[in-house]
Motif scaffolding. Sequence first.
Motif, short mmCIF file in Angstrom:
data_model
loop_
_atom_site.label_atom_id
_atom_site.label_comp_id
_atom_site.label_asym_id
_atom_site.label_seq_id
_atom_site.Cartn_x
_atom_site.Cartn_y
_atom_site.Cartn_z
N VAL A 1 -12.28 46.85 -46.23
CA VAL A 1 -13.48 46.12 -45.81
C VAL A 1 -13.16 45.39 -44.50
CG1 VAL A 1 -15.24 44.45 -46.49
CG2 VAL A 1 -14.10 45.85 -48.23
N LYS A 2 -14.03 45.60 -43.51
CA LYS A 2 -13.82 44.96 -42.21
C LYS A 2 -14.98 44.02 -41.89
CE LYS A 2 -11.18 48.79 -40.25
NZ LYS A 2 -10.97 49.69 -39.10
N GLY A 3 -14.64 42.91 -41.23
CA GLY A 3 -15.69 41.97 -40.85
C GLY A 3 -15.14 40.92 -39.91
N THR A 4 -15.80 39.81 -39.88
CA THR A 4 -15.32 38.71 -39.03
C THR A 4 -15.26 37.41 -39.83
OG1 THR A 4 -17.59 38.28 -38.29
CG2 THR A 4 -16.24 39.65 -36.85
N LYS A 5 -14.32 36.56 -39.45
CA LYS A 5 -14.17 35.23 -40.05
C LYS A 5 -13.92 34.26 -38.91
CE LYS A 5 -13.30 32.44 -43.65
NZ LYS A 5 -14.22 32.23 -44.80
N ASN A 6 -14.79 33.26 -38.80
CA ASN A 6 -14.69 32.29 -37.71
C ASN A 6 -14.60 32.99 -36.36
OD1 ASN A 6 -14.61 30.30 -39.74
ND2 ASN A 6 -12.36 30.49 -39.88
N GLY A 7 -15.38 34.07 -36.23
CA GLY A 7 -15.44 34.76 -34.95
C GLY A 7 -14.33 35.76 -34.70
N GLU B 1 -18.93 37.58 -42.14
CA GLU B 1 -19.84 38.68 -41.88
C GLU B 1 -19.11 39.99 -42.16
OE1 GLU B 1 -22.31 40.23 -38.00
OE2 GLU B 1 -21.52 38.17 -37.99
N VAL B 2 -19.76 40.91 -42.81
CA VAL B 2 -19.13 42.22 -43.09
C VAL B 2 -19.62 43.24 -42.09
CG1 VAL B 2 -20.91 42.80 -44.80
CG2 VAL B 2 -18.72 44.02 -44.83
N LYS B 3 -18.68 44.09 -41.62
CA LYS B 3 -19.06 45.14 -40.66
C LYS B 3 -19.00 46.54 -41.29
CE LYS B 3 -18.02 42.95 -36.25
NZ LYS B 3 -17.08 42.94 -35.11
N SER B 4 -18.00 46.74 -42.15
CA SER B 4 -17.90 48.09 -42.74
C SER B 4 -17.17 48.05 -44.07
CB SER B 4 -17.17 49.06 -41.79
OG SER B 4 -15.83 48.64 -41.62
N ILE B 5 -17.57 48.96 -44.95
CA ILE B 5 -16.92 49.14 -46.24
C ILE B 5 -16.55 50.62 -46.34
CG2 ILE B 5 -17.20 49.01 -48.76
CD1 ILE B 5 -19.61 47.05 -48.17
N ASP B 6 -15.23 50.90 -46.35
CA ASP B 6 -14.78 52.27 -46.54
C ASP B 6 -14.05 52.36 -47.87
OD1 ASP B 6 -15.23 54.09 -44.06
OD2 ASP B 6 -14.63 52.13 -43.23
N ILE B 7 -14.62 53.13 -48.78
CA ILE B 7 -14.03 53.29 -50.11
C ILE B 7 -13.17 54.56 -50.08
CG2 ILE B 7 -14.53 53.67 -52.55
CD1 ILE B 7 -17.39 52.36 -51.67
N VAL B 8 -11.92 54.43 -50.53
CA VAL B 8 -11.00 55.55 -50.49
C VAL B 8 -10.50 55.84 -51.90
CG1 VAL B 8 -8.97 56.51 -49.33
CG2 VAL B 8 -10.20 54.60 -48.30
N ASP B 9 -10.63 57.09 -52.32
CA ASP B 9 -10.24 57.48 -53.67
C ASP B 9 -9.25 58.64 -53.56
OD1 ASP B 9 -10.01 58.73 -56.15
OD2 ASP B 9 -12.10 58.34 -56.71
N VAL B 10 -7.99 58.35 -53.83
CA VAL B 10 -6.96 59.38 -53.71
C VAL B 10 -6.25 59.56 -55.05
CG1 VAL B 10 -4.67 59.89 -52.76
CG2 VAL B 10 -6.55 59.22 -51.25
N ASN B 11 -6.25 60.79 -55.52
CA ASN B 11 -5.46 61.13 -56.70
C ASN B 11 -4.23 61.88 -56.22
OD1 ASN B 11 -4.37 61.98 -59.09
ND2 ASN B 11 -5.90 63.55 -59.48
N GLU C 1 -9.65 42.23 -41.73
CA GLU C 1 -9.81 43.36 -42.64
C GLU C 1 -8.92 43.19 -43.84
OE1 GLU C 1 -8.59 46.52 -39.66
OE2 GLU C 1 -7.51 47.23 -41.44
N ALA C 2 -9.43 43.66 -44.98
CA ALA C 2 -8.68 43.56 -46.24
C ALA C 2 -8.80 44.88 -46.98
CB ALA C 2 -9.24 42.43 -47.10
N PHE C 3 -7.71 45.29 -47.63
CA PHE C 3 -7.75 46.47 -48.49
C PHE C 3 -7.54 45.99 -49.92
CE2 PHE C 3 -5.76 50.38 -50.36
CZ PHE C 3 -6.87 51.21 -50.23
N VAL C 4 -8.58 46.09 -50.72
CA VAL C 4 -8.52 45.67 -52.12
C VAL C 4 -8.39 46.94 -52.96
CG1 VAL C 4 -9.64 44.30 -53.91
CG2 VAL C 4 -10.12 43.83 -51.49
N TYR C 5 -7.40 47.00 -53.86
CA TYR C 5 -7.11 48.30 -54.48
C TYR C 5 -6.44 48.18 -55.84
CZ TYR C 5 -2.17 47.71 -53.36
OH TYR C 5 -0.88 47.25 -53.31
N ASN C 6 -6.39 49.32 -56.51
CA ASN C 6 -5.61 49.46 -57.75
C ASN C 6 -4.80 50.74 -57.66
OD1 ASN C 6 -5.84 51.21 -60.55
ND2 ASN C 6 -5.17 49.12 -60.91
N VAL C 7 -3.63 50.73 -58.24
CA VAL C 7 -2.83 51.95 -58.42
C VAL C 7 -2.66 52.18 -59.92
CG1 VAL C 7 -0.53 52.96 -58.15
CG2 VAL C 7 -1.61 51.79 -56.22
#
Lengths: 412, 412
Positions: free
Chosen positions: B321-327, B170-180, B331-337
Amino acid sequence: MKQTVLIIGAGGVAQVVAHKCAQNNDILGDLHIASRTKAKCDAIVESVHAKGAMKQDGVFETHQVDATQSDQVADLIRKTGAEIVINVGTAFVNMHVLDGCLATGAAYIDTAIHEEPDKICETPPWYANYEWKKRDACAEKGVTAILGAGFDPGVVNAYARYAIDEFMDEVKSIDIVDVNAGSHGKYFATNFDPEINFREFTGVVYYWEDGKWKEKSMFETGREWDLPVVGKQTAYQSGHDEVHSLATNYPQADVRFWMGFGEHYINVFTVLKNIGLLSEHPVRLAEGQEVVPLKVVKACLPDPSSLAPNYTGKTCIGDLVKGTKNGSDVEAFVYNVADHKDAYEEVGSQGISYTAGVPPVAAAILIAQGDWDTKTMKNVEELDPKPFFTVLDRIGLPTRVQIGNDDRPWNA
Amino acid sequence: MKQTVLIIGAGGVAQVVAHKCAQNNDILGDLHIASRTKAKCDAIVESVHAKGAMKQDGVFETHQVDATQSDQVADLIRKTGAEIVINVGTAFVNMHVLDGCLATGAAYIDTAIHEEPDKICETPPWYANYEWKKRDACAEKGVTAILGAGFDPGVVNAYARYAIDEFMDEVKSIDIVDVNAGSHGKYFATNFDPEINFREFTGVVYYWEDGKWKEKSMFETGREWDLPVVGKQTAYQSGHDEVHSLATNYPQADVRFWMGFGEHYINVFTVLKNIGLLSEHPVRLAEGQEVVPLKVVKACLPDPSSLAPNYTGKTCIGDLVKGTKNGSDVEAFVYNVADHKDAYEEVGSQGISYTAGVPPVAAAILIAQGDWDTKTMKNVEELDPKPFFTVLDRIGLPTRVQIGNDDRPWNA
């Protein structure tokens, strides 16, 4: 005795000039006001009548004129029978209005140096670039032309002359300080036409020291001044019209001009300047249109005359003049303090317009009375300051003198 | 299998797209590029050849087009035989280019939401205002249209989809961060077309929280993020395209976008905005000319593509991205530099253009290969992210995942 006044211009300063001429129409006679947009003149004359400003019944007519065309100006002078022209239009029209006066014999008064729209901060002495080239023509034709008869230039030139004549054998320095400690309540605004206001600060700061022109960049040198009424204020060395004529008339003195700025003004100015938005050189938009950025900034900023109703606080403008008397060092600060709210209540303009607009009317009164009807071209410091101060005391800008702990009216 | 690519646009992003298409012309076939100014296209193709970027011998032709005219776009698609159109022109042309594709059957890819020149920051969901109205038409005609396939929107939509599918029930929140965290060495510049760049920040900040749209003002909410490689950076909640489609596809999640800004940027932006210089509404100059202030600011600022040679430092863009897995909470941060200097050396553009220009070429490759040849309209999060990441890894924008102290390539 010259009479009948034609005012050129319909901005915030023209508003003040109109009200003050009306208040003195027993001396000045019939009144006329002309600008590119006649409706602006109509609004000014309406405000004159709304305040009941006419001292006695008389004429106050409005006209349309393109003051960049000297023949249109001359035609209007002939049509109105004006013997005195007070030019408070944009500085771009000065030479054209002066030519109109030369063609007709009318006396000429202005409050700033002529500027060409495509040039900026030309090298000093600016007056020599345009106005002084017409000095011989004025003398030959017996045309009175009083240059720079606003507050600064204008009253501050008279302050310098007065301090030197009255208190010194020898002058060493003239520091003119202009601080507006008022608040207009807007995010950002200029007190004068932004085109003129910014152009004062985008170029090199020229000043006169050790008998020669020196240069600085804007905001390079700031200094805290402790001034009457408005207190401690930071002012920065800037270029200004009167430095050029005072340096010519008093070459033995250092002549500097200091303008008060708050941090917010400097920040906004710096951003706009660094991006190139204060440039008078056209840029080409992606769509092909050619535009002068400074004119766009002007269009976005509040109309200076719109600031008046909510302007509060005071201005202090004066000359710190240093020299020697009988071998001892002396210094005097000759100054005026004006109040924004008082100005608005009296003439419907803010204090900056008030300080700029009252002095040329004093000059017109002195021409009408004969005291300053010079029949040639003069800068203000070349004229007797005392009748000027006497009229200014009466019509709203009293002169005070501070010497050491003594602070008094100039003639006390 | 679709082949032959037509690139619309000739700015900094188009430069990247052209180089990346050339590097993959074994898959993409003949290449064409068109814009209002053909000379800009010629310069881009010259730079492609100067770098020896063409993977194999092939066509790369340039054309003139007014992309606000869909029939001109359709004619050019027919003339070139293009089966894939990568639209990286101004956002004002999107719907016209899409109409050109609908008329001809070519696949459509863009990187930003359509905007009308006289509107700004319309109410969400923006895609529903224009693009999604054509979804049925795309499905009927079997036209592939991939919306918002740049980095953000685009890759970040795929990051969200991937994190949710891979790590959560289940997903709870998606925060997209763009930093130059790069530096271009200019007083001030925008990394994209200033008209688009500023318009993102002059309106209301819309975000999705608790299942509904909420509003903030720009720079109201800032937060320090501790990011991989670029370290601690302050980013402010902003409006952004992908918030609108992600909120529609994941209505159960809070969706926010955060853009990194330095104090200097905020100061300059604030001055320009408060004065009214970022307005897209025309002002009338004293001389009568009508001008859009924002277009003048654009003309004064450096061309974003001119920043590339001296740009140093890195960008970091990712999704927390924050959510729940098996209760349990996960959270995971998926990114590129990405690195500005590396980008310039490879394709002659800075890192911001690089991150925006590489993904639509990845999308074109996926259409050519059949993976993403959807025959209908899709936003990126509606497509399988794994083939996208695989192509991006290969062509210059590798995806990494940070979970707790673990930081690794997405497929490690």
